[in-house]
Design an enzyme around this catalytic site. Structure first.
Site, short mmCIF file in Angstrom:
data_model
loop_
_atom_site.label_atom_id
_atom_site.label_comp_id
_atom_site.label_asym_id
_atom_site.label_seq_id
_atom_site.Cartn_x
_atom_site.Cartn_y
_atom_site.Cartn_z
N GLU A 117 -20.83 5.27 19.59
CA GLU A 117 -20.55 4.96 18.18
C GLU A 117 -19.22 4.24 18.12
O GLU A 117 -18.39 4.38 19.02
CB GLU A 117 -20.39 6.26 17.37
CG GLU A 117 -21.64 7.02 17.19
CD GLU A 117 -21.36 8.42 16.66
OE1 GLU A 117 -20.26 8.66 16.11
OE2 GLU A 117 -22.24 9.27 16.81
N LYS A 119 -15.46 3.89 16.93
CA LYS A 119 -14.43 4.86 16.55
C LYS A 119 -13.69 4.27 15.36
O LYS A 119 -12.88 3.35 15.50
CB LYS A 119 -13.49 5.13 17.72
CG LYS A 119 -12.49 6.23 17.42
CD LYS A 119 -11.74 6.63 18.67
CE LYS A 119 -10.80 7.79 18.47
NZ LYS A 119 -9.93 7.72 17.33
N ASP A 121 -11.21 3.67 12.34
CA ASP A 121 -9.79 3.99 12.24
C ASP A 121 -9.46 4.37 10.80
O ASP A 121 -9.12 3.54 9.97
CB ASP A 121 -8.97 2.76 12.66
CG ASP A 121 -7.56 3.16 13.06
OD1 ASP A 121 -7.29 4.38 13.13
OD2 ASP A 121 -6.74 2.26 13.30
N TYR A 228 -20.35 10.86 10.91
CA TYR A 228 -20.65 10.74 12.33
C TYR A 228 -20.96 12.06 13.03
O TYR A 228 -21.20 12.08 14.22
CB TYR A 228 -19.53 10.02 13.10
CG TYR A 228 -18.13 10.55 12.86
CD1 TYR A 228 -17.78 11.83 13.23
CD2 TYR A 228 -17.17 9.75 12.27
CE1 TYR A 228 -16.50 12.31 13.02
CE2 TYR A 228 -15.89 10.22 12.05
CZ TYR A 228 -15.56 11.50 12.43
OH TYR A 228 -14.30 11.98 12.20
N LYS A 320 -10.55 4.14 24.19
CA LYS A 320 -9.63 3.43 23.30
C LYS A 320 -9.63 1.94 23.64
O LYS A 320 -9.44 1.57 24.80
CB LYS A 320 -8.21 3.98 23.47
CG LYS A 320 -8.05 5.39 22.93
CD LYS A 320 -8.03 5.37 21.42
CE LYS A 320 -7.17 6.41 20.85
NZ LYS A 320 -6.10 6.26 20.07
N CYS A 414 20.38 -18.79 -0.80
CA CYS A 414 18.95 -19.00 -0.97
C CYS A 414 18.55 -20.35 -0.36
O CYS A 414 19.14 -21.38 -0.70
CB CYS A 414 18.60 -18.96 -2.45
SG CYS A 414 16.91 -19.47 -2.79
N CYS A 417 17.36 -22.74 -3.54
CA CYS A 417 18.23 -23.27 -4.59
C CYS A 417 19.71 -23.20 -4.24
O CYS A 417 20.56 -23.68 -4.99
CB CYS A 417 17.98 -22.54 -5.91
SG CYS A 417 18.57 -20.83 -5.89
N CYS A 432 17.35 -13.47 -4.33
CA CYS A 432 18.05 -14.64 -4.83
C CYS A 432 18.45 -14.31 -6.26
O CYS A 432 17.60 -13.93 -7.07
CB CYS A 432 17.12 -15.86 -4.81
SG CYS A 432 17.73 -17.23 -5.79
N CYS A 437 15.93 -20.35 -10.05
CA CYS A 437 15.55 -20.87 -8.73
C CYS A 437 14.12 -21.41 -8.83
O CYS A 437 13.21 -20.69 -9.27
CB CYS A 437 15.62 -19.73 -7.70
SG CYS A 437 14.89 -20.13 -6.11
S1 IVH Z 1 -16.58 12.64 16.69
C1 IVH Z 1 -15.92 16.92 17.86
N1 IVH Z 1 -17.09 10.16 16.09
O1 IVH Z 1 -11.48 10.08 15.95
C2 IVH Z 1 -15.96 15.45 17.76
N2 IVH Z 1 -14.88 10.94 15.75
O2 IVH Z 1 -9.49 10.86 17.91
C3 IVH Z 1 -15.38 14.99 16.53
N3 IVH Z 1 -13.38 9.27 14.77
O3 IVH Z 1 -10.84 13.24 14.59
C4 IVH Z 1 -15.15 13.58 16.40
N4 IVH Z 1 -14.84 7.64 14.64
O4 IVH Z 1 -11.23 11.25 12.98
C5 IVH Z 1 -16.15 11.10 16.13
N5 IVH Z 1 -17.71 7.98 15.56
C6 IVH Z 1 -16.78 8.94 15.61
C7 IVH Z 1 -15.47 8.72 15.17
C8 IVH Z 1 -14.54 9.75 15.27
C9 IVH Z 1 -13.58 8.01 14.39
C10 IVH Z 1 -12.07 9.94 14.68
C11 IVH Z 1 -12.10 11.30 14.07
C12 IVH Z 1 -11.54 12.20 15.13
C13 IVH Z 1 -10.68 11.24 15.89
C14 IVH Z 1 -10.35 11.73 17.27
#
Ligand code: IVH
Length: 681
Positions: A117, A119, A121, A228, A320, A414, A417, A432, A437
Site C-alpha cells: 500500500e 504510505k 503522509d 488502511y 521509506k 526596498c 522603491c 517596506c 511602493c
Molecule cells: S498500517 C499496525 N498502512 O504510517 C500497522 N500505516 O509509520 C499500522 N501510514 O502510524 C499502520 N499509510 O499513520 C499503515 N497504508 C498504511 C499507511 C500507514 C500511512 C502511517 C500510519 C502509521 C505510520 C507508521
C-alpha cells in the site's frame, strides 16, 4: 580503560533519546517539526543500533520501544481498545528484503502473498462505528491513549457518518487523515491573499487542522481520508469476515469507506521490490503526498502468528522512499516585496531537477531563517521539496564553501522603491515602510479587482502594472476615476475593450459589502471574516463607527482580528480611501440582492459547490447562493440540501451519493437559483 566505549555509548544513547523525544514532541504533538524526516530517522537508526549492540543499554521507555506523540491536553483522552502501533522502517531495498527473510525464518516458510500500500503522509486516526454509525474518532497519541477528535473528523467529506449494509455491530478502522496537494495549494493561495501566514507542508497542515478546538475551522480545511487497517471488530455483519488483508480492503470499500485503489496483492517478493521501485518513480503523479510504501503480509492468520513487538507489528514494514534532495549553487539571495509590503528573502538557484520539477528559486522565509541556515551567495546548498510541494533550502555544504565568503545581510532598502526596510520589534518579518511602493500599490489593486473580491474583468497583472506605471491610479479608489480617454490611446485598447473595462468597473460598484471588505486587504480579513463583518454591521459606515469591543463581540472574531480591523479603519489614509470610494459610488450594503430585491429563495438551504462549473466560477456560484439567503458550506453532510457537481467532482460527489443528497448539474442549479426548488419538486 575497557569501560570507556560503553561510557561513550551510554552518553550518546542518552543524548539520542533526549533528541528523539524532543523532535517526536515537535512533530507529533506540536505539529511543527524542526528537522527533516530523514535526519530524524537517522537518529532513530543510530539509537536502535547502539541499543542492539549492547542489550543492557536498552531500557523500557526508550523512544525505540514507544511510538511517540503524547495526547494533547486540549482534547478528551481516548484509551484505544487495541493499541495503534507504529511501523518499523526499511530505508533501502536490502533492508526490505532482510525483513521478508526474517518473516520467512520466523514462520518456517515464505508467506503466500504480500500487500503493498502507499504510505500516506498524514495523521493516523482510528474511527469507531457502532451499528454502522460513527461514534468516535481518535488520534493515535502515544499508541495507547489518543485524543477525541470526533467532531472534527465528522467534518471530513470522505469519512462516512454511516456505513453501508453488512457492517458488524462494532467496527473500528484505522486510516490516515491528509490534505491533498491541490487543497494545500488552494489554502495557501487564499491565505496569502488575506495576508495570513502560509503553511509549510500538507502533513503538518492536516495535523494542525484536525486538532482545532473549533470544528468549524476544521470544516474550512479541505481534509481527506484513506482507510488502511481494521482494529476492533465485534459480532458479524451477516457475512463471512475476510481472511486476507487485500480482501479486507475491498470489504471496507464496500462498506463505504475510502480505500486507496493503488493497493496491490503480490505473490512473489521480487515483484514487491519492483513495485516499490515503480512507486518511487511515479510518486509525483499522485495528488497527495506519500513518504513510502507499506508492505504487509496478506494472510490474516499468518499476521496473527507473527504478532507484534510493543512498537510495531512483525507482519508489516514501511519502506521509506528516499528523500528528494540534491545540491546546487546558490547564485544569490534576493528580496521580493509582497503585496502587503513584506520583504521575503529568497534563494536564486542554479536550476536543478528535484522532486518532479525544475527548481530555480526557493523561499528563505525571513532574516532569522537565513541566519540560522547561514547560507551565503556562492555556496553549494542542499535543496529539497518540503512536503513534495515547496522547494526548500536545507543548508550549505560547508566543505565546499568558497574561501572569503561572508554571512549574508538583509538589505536596508526596498529593492522596488528604495524606501527603508524595517523589521518591527518582536516580529520575524521585515517590511517596506512606504505604502506607495509600486509593488504594494499594484498588489493591492490586483487583489481588489480579483475574482473573490470586486471581480473586475480585464484587470489582470499586466494592465494593473501599466495603469500604475502610467500614473493612472495610486490606490484602489483610483479604479473608479480611470481616465478612459488616455487608456484609449494605449496600444491594445480598442473601443470595445475600453467599453468592456468601463462596464466591468461599473458592475463592481454593486458587489456586496463582504466582497469589498475582503478586497481592501485588511490584515487578518479573509473571505470568511469579511462576510462575518458584513453580516454583523450591514454597511461600511456602521463598521467604521464601531468600537473595537463591538467588533470583538461578533461571533467567531477574536481580539487580534478586531484590533486589526479597527486599526485599519481609523488609519488616516485608509479613512480617506473609504471616503473616496463612497464618493465614487462604492458604498455597498451587506447584501446587494437584499437591497435590489433578489428573492431569498434559498433561505435555510445549504448548497455545496464542487468541481469546475462551465457557466460560472466557484466564488460566483457561492455568491449566487448566499445572496439568495442560502449557505454554501465547504463539505457535504447529512444536512446538505443539495450538491452542485461540476466537471472533476470527486469525494464530495461520492459522499453526497452515499448520503442520498440530491446532486445537481448546472441546468438544475440555474433552476434552483431561480425558483428555489430541487429537481422533481
Ligand atoms: S498500517 C499496525 N498502512 O504510517 C500497522 N500505516 O509509520 C499500522 N501510514 O502510524 C499502520 N499509510 O499513520 C499503515 N497504508 C498504511 C499507511 C500507514 C500511512 C502511517 C500510519 C502509521 C505510520 C507508521
Amino acid at each position: 580503560m575497557g569501560t570507556r566505549p560503553v561510557e561513550g555509548a551510554l552518553a550518546r544513547i542518552e543524548e539520542l533519546r533526549g533528541l528523539i523525544r524532543r523532535h517526536n514532541e515537535l512533530y507529533h504533538t506540536l505539529d511543527s517539526p524542526e528537522i527533516p524526516d530523514v535526519d530524524f530517522d537517522a537518529l532513530v537508526v543510530e539509537l536502535r543500533d547502539l541499543e542492539a549492540a549492547d542489550p543492557d543499554l536498552a531500557v523500557d521507555g526508550s523512544p525505540t520501544s514507544s511510538v511517540g506523540g503524547r495526547a494533547l491536553n486540549a482534547f478528551t483522552e481516548v484509551v484505544h481498545a487495541l493499541p495503534l502501533r507504529s511501523l518499523d522502517n526499511a530505508f533501502d531495498l536490502d533492508e526490505l528484503r532482510a525483513w521478508s527473510e526474517r518473516v520467512a525464518r520466523r514462520l518456517g516458510e515464505v508467506p503466500p502473498a504480500w500487500v503493498c500500500e502507499l504510505k500516506f503522509d498524514g495523521l493516523a486516526v482510528s474511527l469507531r462505528y457502532e451499528d454502522g454509525r460513527m461514534v468516535q474518532a481518535a488520534t493515535r497519541g502515544d499508541g495507547r491513549v489518543g485524543e477525541d477528535v470526533t467532531a472534527n473528523v465528522a467534518t471530513i467529506a470522505d469519512v462516512p457518518d454511516e456505513l453501508g449494509s453488512g457492517a458488524p455491530p462494532v467496527l473500528e478502522v484505522r486510516g490516515e487523515v491528509y490534505m491533498s496537494k491541490p487543497a494545500f495549494r488552494e489554502l495557501n493561495r487564499a491565505r496569502e491573499a488575506a495576508d495570513e501566514k502560509t503553511f509549510v507542508n500538507p502533513r503538518n497542515t492536516a495535523a494542525g487542522s484536525l486538532r482545532q478546538k473549533d470544528p468549524a475551522v476544521t470544516a474550512t480545511r479541505d481534509l481527506s481520508f484513506w482507510v488502511y487497517q481494521v482494529g476492533e471488530v465485534a459480532g458479524d455483519g451477516g457475512r463471512a469476515e475476510p481472511t486476507g488483508h487485500h480482501e479486507t480492503l475491498r470489504w471496507l470499500g464496500d462498506l463505504g469507506l475510502p480505500v486507496n485503489d493503488r493497493a496491490v496483492r503480490l505473490t512473489n517478493f521480487d515483484d514487491v521490490v519492483d513495485h516499490v521501485v515503480a512507486v518511487d518513480a511515479s510518486r509525483h503523479d499522485l495528488d497527495y503526498e506519500i513518504d513510502g510504501v507499506v508492505v504487509k503480509v496478506d494472510d490474516l492468520a499468518i499476521q496473527e502468528e507473527l504478532g507484534s513487538t510493543a512498537r510495531a507489528p512483525r507482519w508489516a514494514i514501511a519502506y521509506k522512499l528516499p528523500p528528494e534532495e540534491c545540491t546546487t549553487r546558490l547564485l544569490d539571495i534576493e528580496v521580493s516585496i509582497g503585496p502587503g509590503g513584506q520583504a521575503t528573502p529568497f534563494a536564486r538557484l542554479e536550476p536543478v531537477f528535484v522532486g518532479g520539477s525544475t527548481v530555480a528559486a526557493a523561499t528563505l522565509h525571513n532574516a532569522d531563517q537565513v541566519g540560522m541556515k547561514d547560507v551565503r551567495p556562492g555556496d553549494m546548498v542542499i535543496v529539497r521539496k518540503a512536503g513534495d510541494v515547496i522547494p526548500e533550502v536545507l543548508g550549505p555544504v560547508l566543505s565546499e564553501r568558497r574561501a572569503g565568503s561572508v554571512p549574508w545581510e538583509f538589505p536596508t532598502l526596498c529593492p522596488v522603491c528604495g524606501s527603508r526596510l524595517v523589521r518591527p520589534e518582536g516580529e520575524a518579518a521585515t517590511f517596506c515602510v512606504d505604502r506607495s511602493c509600486p509593488r504594494q500599490v499594484r498588489g493591492r489593486i490586483e487583489h481588489f479587482a480579483s475574482r473573490g473580491a470586486m471581480d473586475i474583468d480585464g484587470f489582470g497583472e499586466a494592465r494593473v502594472d501599466l495603469f500604475v506605471t502610467e500614473g493612472l491610479m495610486a490606490d484602489v479608489a483610483g479604479v473608479y476615476s480611470l481616465d478612459f480617454d488616455r487608456i484609449a490611446g494605449f496600444e491594445g485598447f480598442g473601443e470595445t475593450s475600453v467599453q468592456n473595462l468601463r462596464d466591468a468597473i461599473d458592475r463592481s460598484r454593486q458587489r456586496p459589502l463582504g466582497r469589498l471588505l475582503f478586497g481592501l486587504r485588511i490584515p487578518h480579513v479573509g473571505t470568511t471574516v469579511a462576510d462575518q463583518l458584513a453580516r454583523a454591521f450591514g454597511s461600511l459606515g456602521d463598521l467604521e463607527a464601531a468600537g473595537v469591543e463591538e467588533i470583538e463581540a461578533v461571533e467567531g472574531l477574536g481580539p487580534v482580528i478586531a484590533a486589526s480591523v479597527h486599526g485599519w479603519m481609523h488609519d488616516r489614509p485608509n479613512a480617506g480611501l473609504l471616503d473616496r470610494l463612497r464618493v465614487a459610488g462604492v458604498d455597498p450594503e451587506a447584501s446587494v440582492p437584499d437591497a435590489t430585491g433578489v428573492p431569498q429563495v434559498l433561505e435555510g438551504m445549504a448548497v455545496v459547490v464542487t468541481g469546475t462549473l462551465e457557466g460560472m466560477g466557484r466564488d460566483e456560484a457561492r455568491d449566487a447562493i448566499t445572496s439568495r439567503g442560502g449557505r454554501s458550506p465547504g463539505s457535504v453532510s447529512a444536512k446538505t440540501t443539495a450538491l452542485v457537481a461540476g466537471e472533476g467532482s470527486g469525494s464530495k460527489l461520492a459522499k453526497a451519493e452515499q448520503l442520498g443528497v440530491p446532486v445537481l448539474d448546472e441546468a438544475a442549479f440555474a433552476r434552483l437559483l431561480e425558483t428555489g426548488s430541487l429537481p422533481g419538486q
